[in-house]
Design a protein around this motif. Structure first.
Motif, mmCIF file in Angstrom:
data_model
loop_
_atom_site.group_PDB
_atom_site.id
_atom_site.type_symbol
_atom_site.label_atom_id
_atom_site.label_comp_id
_atom_site.label_asym_id
_atom_site.label_seq_id
_atom_site.Cartn_x
_atom_site.Cartn_y
_atom_site.Cartn_z
ATOM 1 N N VAL A 237 72.262 -77.025 30.834
ATOM 2 C CA VAL A 237 73.564 -77.120 30.157
ATOM 3 C C VAL A 237 73.412 -77.983 28.907
ATOM 4 O O VAL A 237 72.521 -78.835 28.836
ATOM 5 C CB VAL A 237 74.612 -77.737 31.115
ATOM 6 C CG1 VAL A 237 74.988 -76.770 32.216
ATOM 7 C CG2 VAL A 237 74.122 -79.045 31.700
ATOM 8 N N PHE A 238 74.295 -77.767 27.946
ATOM 9 C CA PHE A 238 74.153 -78.405 26.631
ATOM 10 C C PHE A 238 75.503 -78.883 26.125
ATOM 11 O O PHE A 238 76.546 -78.373 26.550
ATOM 12 C CB PHE A 238 73.548 -77.387 25.647
ATOM 13 C CG PHE A 238 72.185 -76.943 26.092
ATOM 14 C CD1 PHE A 238 71.057 -77.628 25.680
ATOM 15 C CD2 PHE A 238 72.046 -75.891 26.992
ATOM 16 C CE1 PHE A 238 69.802 -77.256 26.139
ATOM 17 C CE2 PHE A 238 70.799 -75.516 27.458
ATOM 18 C CZ PHE A 238 69.669 -76.199 27.031
ATOM 19 N N GLN B 272 57.834 -80.707 25.930
ATOM 20 C CA GLN B 272 58.136 -81.202 27.294
ATOM 21 C C GLN B 272 59.598 -81.034 27.687
ATOM 22 O O GLN B 272 60.036 -81.576 28.700
ATOM 23 C CB GLN B 272 57.642 -82.644 27.470
ATOM 24 C CG GLN B 272 58.203 -83.712 26.572
ATOM 25 C CD GLN B 272 57.523 -83.837 25.217
ATOM 26 O OE1 GLN B 272 57.261 -82.853 24.539
ATOM 27 N NE2 GLN B 272 57.259 -85.070 24.798
ATOM 28 N N VAL B 273 60.357 -80.275 26.890
ATOM 29 C CA VAL B 273 61.746 -79.948 27.287
ATOM 30 C C VAL B 273 61.771 -78.497 27.750
ATOM 31 O O VAL B 273 61.373 -77.600 27.010
ATOM 32 C CB VAL B 273 62.725 -80.146 26.099
ATOM 33 C CG1 VAL B 273 64.119 -79.623 26.459
ATOM 34 C CG2 VAL B 273 62.799 -81.618 25.711
ATOM 35 N N ILE B 274 62.220 -78.291 28.998
ATOM 36 C CA ILE B 274 62.361 -76.899 29.461
ATOM 37 C C ILE B 274 63.850 -76.608 29.597
ATOM 38 O O ILE B 274 64.648 -77.508 29.860
ATOM 39 C CB ILE B 274 61.587 -76.632 30.773
ATOM 40 C CG1 ILE B 274 62.148 -77.464 31.935
ATOM 41 C CG2 ILE B 274 60.106 -76.889 30.586
ATOM 42 C CD1 ILE B 274 61.624 -77.005 33.297
ATOM 43 N N ALA B 275 64.215 -75.357 29.385
ATOM 44 C CA ALA B 275 65.645 -75.064 29.335
ATOM 45 C C ALA B 275 65.960 -73.688 29.889
ATOM 46 O O ALA B 275 65.131 -72.770 29.838
ATOM 47 C CB ALA B 275 66.120 -75.142 27.886
ATOM 48 N N THR B 276 67.164 -73.567 30.453
ATOM 49 C CA THR B 276 67.698 -72.261 30.872
ATOM 50 C C THR B 276 69.115 -72.153 30.306
ATOM 51 O O THR B 276 69.767 -73.175 30.077
ATOM 52 C CB THR B 276 67.713 -72.131 32.420
ATOM 53 O OG1 THR B 276 68.253 -73.337 32.983
ATOM 54 C CG2 THR B 276 66.331 -71.886 32.970
ATOM 55 N N PRO B 277 69.573 -70.932 30.079
ATOM 56 C CA PRO B 277 70.894 -70.755 29.467
ATOM 57 C C PRO B 277 72.047 -70.804 30.480
ATOM 58 O O PRO B 277 72.659 -69.788 30.763
ATOM 59 C CB PRO B 277 70.788 -69.378 28.804
ATOM 60 C CG PRO B 277 69.796 -68.639 29.637
ATOM 61 C CD PRO B 277 68.847 -69.647 30.206
ATOM 62 N N HIS B 278 72.321 -71.980 31.015
ATOM 63 C CA HIS B 278 73.419 -72.202 31.980
ATOM 64 C C HIS B 278 73.344 -71.171 33.120
ATOM 65 O O HIS B 278 74.271 -70.394 33.341
ATOM 66 C CB HIS B 278 74.780 -72.121 31.259
ATOM 67 C CG HIS B 278 75.863 -72.867 31.998
ATOM 68 N ND1 HIS B 278 76.877 -73.524 31.350
ATOM 69 C CD2 HIS B 278 76.098 -73.051 33.319
ATOM 70 C CE1 HIS B 278 77.691 -74.068 32.233
ATOM 71 N NE2 HIS B 278 77.230 -73.793 33.439
ATOM 72 N N LEU B 279 72.217 -71.240 33.829
ATOM 73 C CA LEU B 279 71.955 -70.230 34.868
ATOM 74 C C LEU B 279 72.191 -70.729 36.287
ATOM 75 O O LEU B 279 71.936 -69.991 37.240
ATOM 76 C CB LEU B 279 70.491 -69.759 34.773
ATOM 77 C CG LEU B 279 70.084 -68.921 33.575
ATOM 78 C CD1 LEU B 279 68.636 -68.453 33.733
ATOM 79 C CD2 LEU B 279 70.999 -67.707 33.452
ATOM 80 N N GLY B 280 72.634 -71.993 36.411
ATOM 81 C CA GLY B 280 72.766 -72.579 37.757
ATOM 82 C C GLY B 280 73.433 -71.649 38.754
ATOM 83 O O GLY B 280 72.975 -71.491 39.885
ATOM 84 N N ALA B 281 74.520 -71.024 38.326
ATOM 85 C CA ALA B 281 75.311 -70.207 39.262
ATOM 86 C C ALA B 281 74.960 -68.732 39.156
ATOM 87 O O ALA B 281 75.612 -67.902 39.784
ATOM 88 C CB ALA B 281 76.784 -70.409 38.958
ATOM 89 N N SER B 282 73.934 -68.422 38.368
ATOM 90 C CA SER B 282 73.650 -67.008 38.121
ATOM 91 C C SER B 282 72.749 -66.403 39.188
ATOM 92 O O SER B 282 71.568 -66.132 38.959
ATOM 93 C CB SER B 282 73.027 -66.841 36.730
ATOM 94 O OG SER B 282 74.019 -67.089 35.778
#
Ligand SMILES: NC(=O)c1ccc[n+]([C@@H]2O[C@H](COP(=O)([O-])OP(=O)(O)OC[C@H]3O[C@@H](n4cnc5c(N)ncnc54)[C@H](O)[C@@H]3O)[C@@H](O)[C@H]2O)c1
Ligand SMILES: O=C(O)CC[C@@H](O)C(=O)O
Length: 523
Positions: A253-254, A269-279
């Motif tokens: 989240v951003f 060293q920053v990994i990211a997902t596009p607000h996928l927690g609930a996906s």
């Protein structure tokens, strides 16, 4: 027919209760593509649709906004409350998915899985570049031990981690049950090897991990945010990544989504997902069916369980409350029509069985009935308290021990600019609502329909004269009750009539010397 607008992508299987109901017309379109917003009764959203005050003003028929998920930060709940719109969410349908996603992010972070994946796919075979760290034996700091935080704690324990928790609302008992160490924030910051945040985004949590607090963490700490953008301050993160204090960061989240802070994302060293927690299929089915069922219940006049701006009532409690809720609304209408003047304070006292229920809801029903007679906009239990305050009307409620002698009793006193109105009422199962006291006069009538309220002097012949005037105007009397305090003193007459009582009839009545006043009240 109810009209429901689904303006974000929500699982169709989950929406089945609404889609299969012939009394519900479901439209699945973005708000920006709809030109008859004013017709919708319900709006279902995920996080993409911003439910602003401006949108609420356009959706004049809207009664409920449902968030298929947890966070309601895309909904102006205060504005919804003001316009009498109920806001509900699906608080636990995506807990497991988000906890699993956080855990997957944590494992990926310490083992550099995303970076290694990119490397292998680009043709490299660089094993030494991706030396990782075990989770086993490490201290995991969890900030916010609610639904998701607790699921993470369970998984962390299974991985052999030492769990340190900061949550100001965490009880000792719950910490013990989950086998976690309840700590002060500074202790978590100083001792944890990995810190993950799971609080809502509030005034207190915005920037909770900012320049000062990240500075208190161990050198080489890993940080995760799969809750809400802004809980970890992005500029502070950049600073601590640049100086090598923070070893790695995982973000779902951003502060702004999609993220605009490219500098942060450019760190290897920053990994990211596009607000996928609930996906996940499961979470989306869960949250969609939770809100679909709730919206259906709500539109059919049943209680909702996950309301953000209404007291939460189970069906069982709602069934018990309903008769008192209806009675209180009528009492509000009665008081408002009787007073017809500015009011400063409304005090409600509950006695007997009604006092054991959610009385704040019943008080709101009274206010809704009272204010509904006076204001132009929709007033209901959601916004009644707010509108009363805006109009300078204070209200209070008390529980009293049973002095009225009834199994249950709602007693209301309304203090106006010039006078005070009081009423007591009871609900008798299988018999109905009864008003048992009006302005201190003992009385007993069913509050419904067209009511004529007459204040007079207790003298022979008054009742007959009133009956004659009504007869002369073609008004049939359905019921009639009289109450007095002393023989020959002040008295009241309450008549329920089969026809509307007009001003001429009232004028004819008040011409008699022994009739002090006459009013009509429509319930
Ligand atoms: N990434 C996603 O897709 C996704 C999915 C679901 C939920 N979420 C977000 O995850 C977060 C947690 O959700 P949840 O369902 O566990 O919520 P929750 O309400 O069950 O738990 C929140 C916890 O935070 C604690 N808390 C509140 N203020 C705090 C503070 N100042 N310091 C420390 N703790 C504090 C509360 O006591 C509570 O225990 C929310 O922000 C929610 O919006 C994200
Ligand atoms: O709708 C989504 O996928 C976001 C869900 C999540 O952020 C929530 O608050 O429930």
């Amino acid at each position: 027919m109810f009209h429901v607008l689904v303006s974000d992508s929500i699982s169709n299987d989950g929406l089945a209760p609404l889609l299969n109901d012939e009394n519900i017309n479901v439209v699945q379109k973005k708000v920006s593509e709809v030109d008859d917003l004013e017709k919708y009764d319900a709006l279902l959203v995920r996080s993409a649709t911003k439910v602003t005050e401006e949108l609420l003003q356009k959706m004049t028929n809207l009664k409920i906004v449902a968030r298929a998920g947890v966070g309601v930060d895309n909904i102006d709940v205060e504005a919804a409350t003001k316009y009498g719109v109920v806001v509900i969410n699906a608080p636990d349908g995506n807990t497991i998915s988000t906890a699993e996603h956080t855990f997957a992010m944590m494992a990926s972070l310490v083992r550099h899985i995303p970076q290694a994946n990119v490397s292998v796919k680009s043709g490299e075979w660089n094993r030494s570049a991706f030396l990782g760290t075990e989770l086993y034996g490490k201290s995991l700091g969890i900030i916010g031990l609610g639904r998701i935080g607790s699921e993470i704690a369970k998984r962390a324990k299974a991985f052999g981690m030492n769990v340190l928790v900061f949550d100001p609302f965490l009880t000792k008992d719950r910490a013990q049950k989950l086998g976690v160490n309840s700590c002060k924030l500074d202790e978590v910051l100083a001792q944890a090897d990995i810190i993950t945040v799971h609080t809502p985004l509030t005034k207190e949590t915005r920037g909770l991990l900012g320049k000062e607090n990240i500075g208190k963490t161990k050198k080489g700490v890993y940080l995760l945010n799969c809750a809400r953008g802004g809980i970890i301050d992005e500029e502070a993160l950049i600073h601590y990544l640049e100086i090598g204090h923070v070893k790695g960061v995982a973000l779902d989240v951003f502060e702004v989504e999609p993220p605009v802070n490219r500098k942060l994302l450019d760190f290897e060293q920053v990994i990211a997902t596009p607000h996928l927690g609930a996906s996940t299929k499961e979470a989306q089915l869960n949250v969609a069916s939770q809100v679909a069922e709730e919206v259906l219940k709500f539109l059919n006049g049943k209680p909702v369980t996950n309301s953000i701006n209404l007291p939460t009532l189970t069906k069982d409690i709602f069934d018990k409350i309903q008769p008192f809720y209806k009675l209180a609304k009528k009492l509000g209408q009665l008081a408002s029509q009787y007073m017809k003047e500015p009011v400063q304070h409304i005090g409600i006292v509950y006695e007997g069985t009604v006092a054991e229920l959610e009385t704040s809801f019943i008080t709101k029903a009274f206010l809704a009935g009272f204010l509904g007679e006076r204001v132009d906009s929709t007033v209901n239990e959601v916004n009644a308290g707010l509108i009363a305050k805006e109009r300078g009307i204070s209200f209070s409620e008390k529980i009293a021990s049973n002095g009225s002698g009834y199994a249950n009793c709602i007693a209301v006193q309304v203090d106006g600019d010039h006078r005070t109105f009081s009423v007591k009422a009871t609900y008798i199962p299988n018999y109905g609502e009864r008003i048992v006291d009006l302005n201190g006069f003992d009385i007993d009538f069913y509050p419904a329909g067209e009511v004529l309220y007459v204040e007079h002097i207790d003298k022979p012949g008054v009742i007959g004269r009133v009956g004659k005037v009504l007869g002369d105007h073609g008004v049939n009397i359905a019921t009639m009750q009289v109450g007095r305090k002393n023989i020959g003193g002040e008295a009241i007459m309450v008549l329920t009539c089969d026809k509307l009582i007009d001003d001429q009839l009232i004028e004819a009545l008040v011409q008699f010397d022994d009739i002090v006043s006459a009013k009509t009240i429509h319930l």
